[in-house]
Design a protein around this motif. Structure first.
Motif, PDB file in Angstrom:
ATOM      1  N   PHE A 109      -6.264  -8.633   9.897  1.00 30.82           N
ATOM      2  CA  PHE A 109      -5.845  -8.342   8.522  1.00 30.82           C
ATOM      3  C   PHE A 109      -4.429  -8.868   8.350  1.00 30.82           C
ATOM      4  CE2 PHE A 109      -3.935  -5.976   5.113  1.00 30.82           C
ATOM      5  CZ  PHE A 109      -4.965  -5.720   4.202  1.00 30.82           C
ATOM      6  N   ALA A 110      -4.207  -9.674   7.306  1.00 26.27           N
ATOM      7  CA  ALA A 110      -2.892 -10.273   7.066  1.00 26.27           C
ATOM      8  C   ALA A 110      -2.064  -9.390   6.142  1.00 26.27           C
ATOM      9  CB  ALA A 110      -3.053 -11.662   6.452  1.00 26.27           C
ATOM     10  N   LEU A 111      -0.919  -8.930   6.638  1.00 21.20           N
ATOM     11  CA  LEU A 111       0.021  -8.191   5.808  1.00 21.20           C
ATOM     12  C   LEU A 111       0.855  -9.164   4.983  1.00 21.20           C
ATOM     13  CD1 LEU A 111       1.510  -5.474   8.205  1.00 21.20           C
ATOM     14  CD2 LEU A 111      -0.038  -5.084   6.281  1.00 21.20           C
ATOM     15  N   ASP A 112       1.153  -8.789   3.757  1.00 22.08           N
ATOM     16  CA  ASP A 112       1.955  -9.629   2.873  1.00 22.08           C
ATOM     17  C   ASP A 112       3.120  -8.788   2.342  1.00 22.08           C
ATOM     18  OD1 ASP A 112       2.621 -10.584  -0.039  1.00 22.08           O
ATOM     19  OD2 ASP A 112       1.717 -12.306   0.971  1.00 22.08           O
ATOM     20  N   SER A 113       4.344  -9.225   2.580  1.00 28.47           N
ATOM     21  CA  SER A 113       5.508  -8.429   2.177  1.00 28.47           C
ATOM     22  C   SER A 113       5.602  -8.270   0.666  1.00 28.47           C
ATOM     23  CB  SER A 113       6.792  -9.039   2.737  1.00 28.47           C
ATOM     24  OG  SER A 113       6.928 -10.386   2.340  1.00 28.47           O
ATOM     25  N   LEU A 114       5.166  -9.273  -0.080  1.00 24.36           N
ATOM     26  CA  LEU A 114       5.179  -9.159  -1.541  1.00 24.36           C
ATOM     27  C   LEU A 114       4.218  -8.083  -2.003  1.00 24.36           C
ATOM     28  CD1 LEU A 114       5.308 -12.952  -2.491  1.00 24.36           C
ATOM     29  CD2 LEU A 114       7.178 -11.288  -2.632  1.00 24.36           C
ATOM     30  N   ALA A 115       3.030  -8.014  -1.369  1.00 22.92           N
ATOM     31  CA  ALA A 115       2.058  -6.973  -1.712  1.00 22.92           C
ATOM     32  C   ALA A 115       2.556  -5.599  -1.282  1.00 22.92           C
ATOM     33  CB  ALA A 115       0.719  -7.276  -1.070  1.00 22.92           C
ATOM     34  N   LEU A 116       3.230  -5.536  -0.119  1.00 21.61           N
ATOM     35  CA  LEU A 116       3.792  -4.266   0.341  1.00 21.61           C
ATOM     36  C   LEU A 116       4.841  -3.752  -0.628  1.00 21.61           C
ATOM     37  CD1 LEU A 116       4.213  -5.046   4.149  1.00 21.61           C
ATOM     38  CD2 LEU A 116       2.633  -3.372   3.158  1.00 21.61           C
ATOM     39  N   ALA A 117       5.575  -4.676  -1.260  1.00 25.89           N
ATOM     40  CA  ALA A 117       6.631  -4.278  -2.188  1.00 25.89           C
ATOM     41  C   ALA A 117       6.084  -3.699  -3.483  1.00 25.89           C
ATOM     42  CB  ALA A 117       7.533  -5.482  -2.490  1.00 25.89           C
ATOM     43  N   LYS A 118       4.866  -4.089  -3.854  1.00 27.77           N
ATOM     44  CA  LYS A 118       4.300  -3.658  -5.137  1.00 27.77           C
ATOM     45  C   LYS A 118       3.817  -2.213  -5.105  1.00 27.77           C
ATOM     46  CE  LYS A 118       2.874  -8.237  -6.768  1.00 27.77           C
ATOM     47  NZ  LYS A 118       1.718  -9.114  -7.116  1.00 27.77           N
ATOM     48  N   SER A 119       3.117  -1.832  -4.024  1.00 21.91           N
ATOM     49  CA  SER A 119       2.577  -0.471  -3.944  1.00 21.91           C
ATOM     50  C   SER A 119       2.149  -0.180  -2.517  1.00 21.91           C
ATOM     51  CB  SER A 119       1.374  -0.309  -4.881  1.00 21.91           C
ATOM     52  OG  SER A 119       0.242  -0.985  -4.353  1.00 21.91           O
TER      53      SER A 119
END
Length: 450
Positions: free
Chosen positions: A296-306
């Motif tokens: 599973f690929a973590l994305d820092s931009l997605a983590l920042a959203k919610s």
């Protein structure tokens, strides 16, 4: 308790890297996470019995200089209180640092403290810089650091998000970090042997040269250097030097023969890989693992959203672990993607979001049954170890050069957590799968010798 070697490492994976080589050299080794309290717990006191070397792991590689110096001096004082005969300041074999430090300032502070507390002698007025680790392709020639056949500044390290290395000349790099003079022991001197090397160090010391970069092309050079510097108060470098120091301690009568210094208890529990490193080596390891295992690929931009992205990662990992694992969750990405995220979020926030996510994944999934855990990347390893509340690691046998399995006792677990902390640049392409294959598990204690 009186230990032979006390080491101070500027990140967690670097600490296990050095500890790995000390174990391979025949020293029983414990890694402490952060500087221990003066009053040790009963568990810490028991763990330190019969130990030959202690490595104190700090997160001081890229923190503010003053913090790095303060933490390193605290570690030095604790190690000297345990009777350490020699102190080793461990940093990365790619000399990761900036023009402000932290290698130069920390080395200066350690020397000053030792000079104030020990009889003035060569070891308290001068130290060597030996970052080379030839078995992993890190060599130094005429003061220039090579990674494989490439100069450091053309190796990929020039793109490091925190400590980009744009200069391979270590004399020049270190001279920007310290007000003191920096010298060099060149390869032709090492080729003449231990006596010539000691003479060169003495001559440089007489000239007031405090820091000495040492050329190193192969294992023979490391053997010469280890004998030449074994009685110095302070040595600094990568883990390569650590593999040859134990033999010199035996020569000096400081260390006896040790049977199975890296033996660990059989492991158990589900298998998980967490990767935050963006090094070329780790990117290749991620691709290799994903060819046959889920990820599973973590994305820092997605983590920042919610929090939804992190919850999705947890749900994915739980499902795949239930299927038998191992499973990978990774934030490793190509430099362009990392740079894009940093431009949007800021370098510090982008890194912090990933580290916090990996820490949450580790603490949650270990509590739910993960017993075998690999973490790739120095900052990522620091975040995971902190999230798990780990204070000490017993060092086991090597997986690949520079990376051992370790074990950490955790509250409520009968079997300690088996943990591998991998520096981003270390390990072969198949590292993530090979690591689980060589780890002895309950009911299967046969494994490939390291």
């Amino acid at each position: 308790m009186s230990i032979v070697l006390g080491a101070i490492a500027d990140d967690f994976t670097g600490a296990t890297d050095l500890a790995n080589n000390l174990v391979r050299g025949g020293m029983r080794c414990i890694q402490m996470i952060g500087v221990p309290d003066t009053a040790l717990t009963p568990e810490q006191t028991e763990a330190l019995k019969g130990v030959d070397a202690v490595v104190v792991a700090l997160k001081s590689r890229s923190c503010p200089v003053d913090d790095a110096v303060t933490d390193s001096l605290a570690a030095l004082d604790w190690l000297k209180a345990q009777g350490a005969r020699q102190v080793f300041f461990k940093y990365c074999s790619t000399f990761d640092s900036t023009d402000r430090g932290n290698i130069g300032p920390v080395s200066d502070a350690l020397l000053e403290r030792l000079r104030a507390t020990e009889t003035a002698r060569l070891g308290a007025t001068q130290t060597v810089m030996v970052p080379a680790f030839p078995v992993n392709g890190r060599t130094v020639y005429q003061g220039h650091l090579f990674v494989g056949d490439r100069l450091l500044n053309d190796s990929g390290m020039e793109h490091h998000p925190l400590t980009p290395m744009g200069d391979a000349d270590l004399v020049r790099v270190l001279s920007r970090q310290t007000p003191h003079r920096v010298g060099l022991v060149p390869r032709p001197v090492l080729a003449r042997g231990v006596a010539a090397t000691r003479a060169q160090l003495g001559a440089l010391n007489d000239q007031g040269i405090r820091h000495v970069i040492c050329d190193t092309l192969d294992e023979g050079d490391l053997e010469v250097l280890a004998e030449a510097v074994a009685e110095m108060s302070l040595v600094t470098g990568g883990s390569g030097l650590g593999q040859d120091l134990p033999a010199q301690y035996r020569r000096l009568g400081w260390l006896g023969e040790v049977t199975e210094p890296g033996r660990l208890a059989p492991a158990s529990g589900a298998a998980l890989v967490l990767s935050g490193s963006c090094s070329r080596a780790t990117l290749g390891q991620v691709d290799h693992f994903l060819a046959t295992h889920p990820g599973f690929a973590l994305d820092s931009l997605a983590l920042a959203k919610s929090d939804d992205h992190l919850e999705s990662a947890l749900a994915f990992a739980r499902g795949k672990l239930a299927d038998g694992g191992p499973v990978l969750v990774y934030a490793s990405a190509e430099p362009q993607r990392v740079k894009a995220a940093q431009q949007t979020l800021g370098t510090e926030r982008a890194g912090r979001l990933v580290e916090e996510a990996l820490g949450t994944l580790a603490s949650t999934l270990v509590a739910e049954g993960v017993g075998r855990l690999i973490v790739a990347g120095g900052e990522s390893s620091g975040a995971v170890v902190s999230a798990l509340g780990i204070r000490q690691l017993r060092i086991g046998e090597q997986i690949d050069p520079g990376v051992p399995w370790t074990q950490a006792p955790l509250p409520g677990r009968e079997v300690p957590l088996s943990l591998a902390l991998k520096s981003g640049n270390f390990g072969g392409e198949a590292f993530f799968t090979r690591a689980f294959e060589v780890l002895p598990t309950a009911g299967r204690e046969d494994h490939e010798p390291s």
